[in-house]
Design a protein around this motif. Sequence first.
Motif, mmCIF file in Angstrom:
data_model
loop_
_atom_site.group_PDB
_atom_site.id
_atom_site.type_symbol
_atom_site.label_atom_id
_atom_site.label_comp_id
_atom_site.label_asym_id
_atom_site.label_seq_id
_atom_site.Cartn_x
_atom_site.Cartn_y
_atom_site.Cartn_z
ATOM 1 N N GLY A 1 57.204 67.096 42.836
ATOM 2 C CA GLY A 1 57.134 66.413 44.114
ATOM 3 C C GLY A 1 58.239 65.385 44.249
ATOM 4 O O GLY A 1 59.212 65.382 43.495
ATOM 5 N N HIS A 2 58.073 64.470 45.226
ATOM 6 C CA HIS A 2 59.095 63.448 45.426
ATOM 7 C C HIS A 2 59.092 62.473 44.253
ATOM 8 O O HIS A 2 58.212 62.487 43.380
ATOM 9 C CB HIS A 2 58.901 62.734 46.756
ATOM 10 C CG HIS A 2 57.538 62.127 46.939
ATOM 11 N ND1 HIS A 2 57.094 61.028 46.233
ATOM 12 C CD2 HIS A 2 56.505 62.468 47.769
ATOM 13 C CE1 HIS A 2 55.881 60.705 46.599
ATOM 14 N NE2 HIS A 2 55.479 61.571 47.525
ATOM 15 N N LEU A 3 60.070 61.601 44.209
ATOM 16 C CA LEU A 3 60.288 60.734 43.060
ATOM 17 C C LEU A 3 59.086 59.840 42.765
ATOM 18 O O LEU A 3 58.705 59.663 41.601
ATOM 19 C CB LEU A 3 61.535 59.881 43.298
ATOM 20 C CG LEU A 3 62.863 60.579 43.015
ATOM 21 C CD1 LEU A 3 64.015 59.861 43.696
ATOM 22 C CD2 LEU A 3 63.104 60.667 41.519
ATOM 23 N N LEU A 4 58.492 59.291 43.794
ATOM 24 C CA LEU A 4 57.347 58.409 43.567
ATOM 25 C C LEU A 4 56.193 59.190 42.945
ATOM 26 O O LEU A 4 55.513 58.704 42.027
ATOM 27 C CB LEU A 4 56.935 57.784 44.897
ATOM 28 C CG LEU A 4 56.131 56.491 44.827
ATOM 29 C CD1 LEU A 4 56.889 55.418 44.078
ATOM 30 C CD2 LEU A 4 55.776 56.014 46.229
ATOM 31 N N HIS A 5 55.991 60.409 43.402
ATOM 32 C CA HIS A 5 54.922 61.255 42.859
ATOM 33 C C HIS A 5 55.190 61.599 41.397
ATOM 34 O O HIS A 5 54.270 61.594 40.558
ATOM 35 C CB HIS A 5 54.821 62.530 43.699
ATOM 36 C CG HIS A 5 53.847 63.529 43.173
ATOM 37 N ND1 HIS A 5 54.203 64.519 42.274
ATOM 38 C CD2 HIS A 5 52.520 63.694 43.400
ATOM 39 C CE1 HIS A 5 53.152 65.246 41.976
ATOM 40 N NE2 HIS A 5 52.113 64.769 42.651
ATOM 41 N N GLU A 6 56.441 61.879 41.045
ATOM 42 C CA GLU A 6 56.758 62.271 39.676
ATOM 43 C C GLU A 6 56.674 61.093 38.711
ATOM 44 O O GLU A 6 56.269 61.255 37.562
ATOM 45 C CB GLU A 6 58.157 62.907 39.621
ATOM 46 C CG GLU A 6 58.235 64.259 40.303
ATOM 47 C CD GLU A 6 57.234 65.252 39.738
ATOM 48 O OE1 GLU A 6 57.200 65.431 38.506
ATOM 49 O OE2 GLU A 6 56.480 65.834 40.540
ATOM 50 N N VAL A 7 57.054 59.898 39.161
ATOM 51 C CA VAL A 7 56.899 58.724 38.302
ATOM 52 C C VAL A 7 55.416 58.459 38.048
ATOM 53 O O VAL A 7 55.005 58.148 36.919
ATOM 54 C CB VAL A 7 57.579 57.502 38.936
ATOM 55 C CG1 VAL A 7 57.269 56.234 38.137
ATOM 56 C CG2 VAL A 7 59.086 57.708 39.000
ATOM 57 N N GLN A 8 54.617 58.595 39.086
ATOM 58 C CA GLN A 8 53.171 58.408 38.904
ATOM 59 C C GLN A 8 52.597 59.466 37.973
ATOM 60 O O GLN A 8 51.765 59.164 37.105
ATOM 61 C CB GLN A 8 52.472 58.453 40.260
ATOM 62 C CG GLN A 8 50.966 58.212 40.183
ATOM 63 C CD GLN A 8 50.297 58.360 41.531
ATOM 64 O OE1 GLN A 8 50.755 59.119 42.380
ATOM 65 N NE2 GLN A 8 49.211 57.629 41.733
#
Length: 706
Positions: free
Chosen positions: A367-374
């Motif tokens: 997914g997008h960057l925020l989703h992958e960091v989470q």
Amino acid sequence: MAGPRGHLLLCFLALCLAGPSFFGEQKVRSKRCDVKTKFVTHMPCTPCPAIRKRACPLGWTRTFPGKISQDCRYEVQLGDSLLSMSGCSLECWKDMVQKACCPGYWGSQCYGMGGPSPAPHAPARWHAPSSGSFNAQLGHLTLAAPGRAHVWGCPELLGLGEPGVLGTDLSSMCVCVYGVCRHGPRGDGSCLCFAGYTGAHCDHELLACQALNCPRNSQCSEEAPSCSCLPGYTQQGHECRASDPCRPSPCSPLAQCSVGPSGQAQCRCPENYYGDGTVCLPQDPCTTNNGGCPSNSTLCLYRRPGQASCLCKPGLVSIAHDSSAGCFAHCSAFSCDRSATCQVTPDGKTSCVCKEGEVGDGRACYGHLLHEVQKASQTSMLLRLRVAFAMLDQGCREILSTSGPFTVLAPLVSSRTMNASVAQQLCRQHIIAGQHMLEEAGTQAPRRWWTLAGQEITVSFSRFRKYTYKYQDQPQQTFTIHKANYPAANGLFHVVTALRLQPPPELPEDPKRTIGQILASNEVFTRFETILENCGLPSFLDGPGPFTVFAPSNEAVDGLRDGRLVYLFTAGLSKLQELVRYHVYNHGQLTVEKLISKGRVLTMANQILAVNISEEGRILLGPEGVPLRRVDVLAANGVIHMLEGILLPPTILPILPKLCNEEQHAVVAVSLRPLPSAWNAPSPPPLPPPVVTSSPISGLGSVPPS
């Protein structure tokens, strides 16, 4: 006649006509001349950091070392924006094998007896010239071909239908009317006459021998009329019989030789072999109806003569461990990563499907960057990314979830409280525009990155084989990249060892004041404010908007104090107004993520302004690539982006004064003549030095005349 079975039957027929000398030299061996064709394919485009995890489809092999194409693009829907992202594609290959036997070998397992061949390294073929006729019948199959038939792959056999053919190329003939011709590839064409006949062609009767009534398989000569058995036969009573027709055996080494009632050898192939006994080939069940295996889902695998088994095609599983009943696609817990959904396609294959807003590598989804960091903070106990996620979520959610590409420096932090105000100050100095991968081997040359907060970062590869980086405004602190290249749909992130706590210089933003008021009250933009006040336009930046203004800094405006700006203030006022409009977008508030997503902006000057990202992560505007220094200075009626230069509309460039600060050198041919007397006159006195005048425009400082 076509097909491998017809070819085999032709060979059997020819072997029946061959002489004993040929069969005695038979040796069974196998030799294949399969033809391989290499096929190459490229996998669908995917984020470059994920390409190392990408696997080729079942049955295909990854090129080693991995051959990766970096000139592809993929699309991903993030919110209301459809992003076209630069990605990578993996090259895969496989060999398709066309089974074929070498010349002189037959059957599914390519057994044969070797010998000369007309076309080495070529698969066996049946050829028939177009003259003459040939007819033979073997079992249920009737063969008919015009001309004298040749069986490539059976070169030692006699010419079919013509026992008198001889020579290695089977092109010569011998005729023995009442006798046996020494024929075949090794024959010399001479005749061995039956008893009572003589002559080169055994066509002259010997009356003296006829009266002797010699038995079968005997001969008689005119010089000494008497009956004698042919070579290989012994007289037993009044008959000439072979002493032991099975020694040497004319049969295949695999066959059993026995003496028939007439004293001739009889050859019989063993069980699970077929042939006439002189040649015995293994029965391959796979050659008939795919061995009983369902052809749409299984492969037939030859085991031994008369035995084969069914094997599921790659990616399929059997029903109750019985492949002969057929195989089917099945989604198991290991078919796809937990981030993807396994589905069976209409063509009976499994596929790992991603949700909207995600891209996949064939097994996993991103997914997008925020989703992958989470996701990384939740799936790994070692990655203490919860604080990093909170900072990015509260401070830069819109940027990281709706636009791209970006590279994020995600810090490992044990525990720290993070409110929205602090998060907004810190998050942009951990984000770089563009995708910046770090090679595993490392490179000695340092590289520079620019954060969205306008800070310069220097990245180096340390002697401890780790990447480190420093902020230019904080050189005393070194940060280490713990693990690099985590993929996301709109970029990638690197896990770093520490969080930069010192915020960047405060922005002169004020959501309660207009853009015009912010520009007028901030010292960074005093030069640009002077241009706005003297260009003859009303104070439109105090209007409702929303506007997006690309405001050059004072240093940027000073770059035009070479005569061009003075000219625009004095003689080119209309073009000065066009220059101001070229710095304003009046159709909305374009924050940095929207600016990058659009890629092209139609300014108030009705001219297109291109938006690009440099290799260092700088956001560049216009054909000259003017960098943005600070972004997203929010105001009540729009947003301001600070420029490091001035955007010059292409339409005003032809009228601007040209600087004579370039030297040009050329070599020319001249003729030397005596100088005229006037040239010898004294030189005139030098001109007085130029007088520096002050600019009549307040706020711009002293400007030298153009």
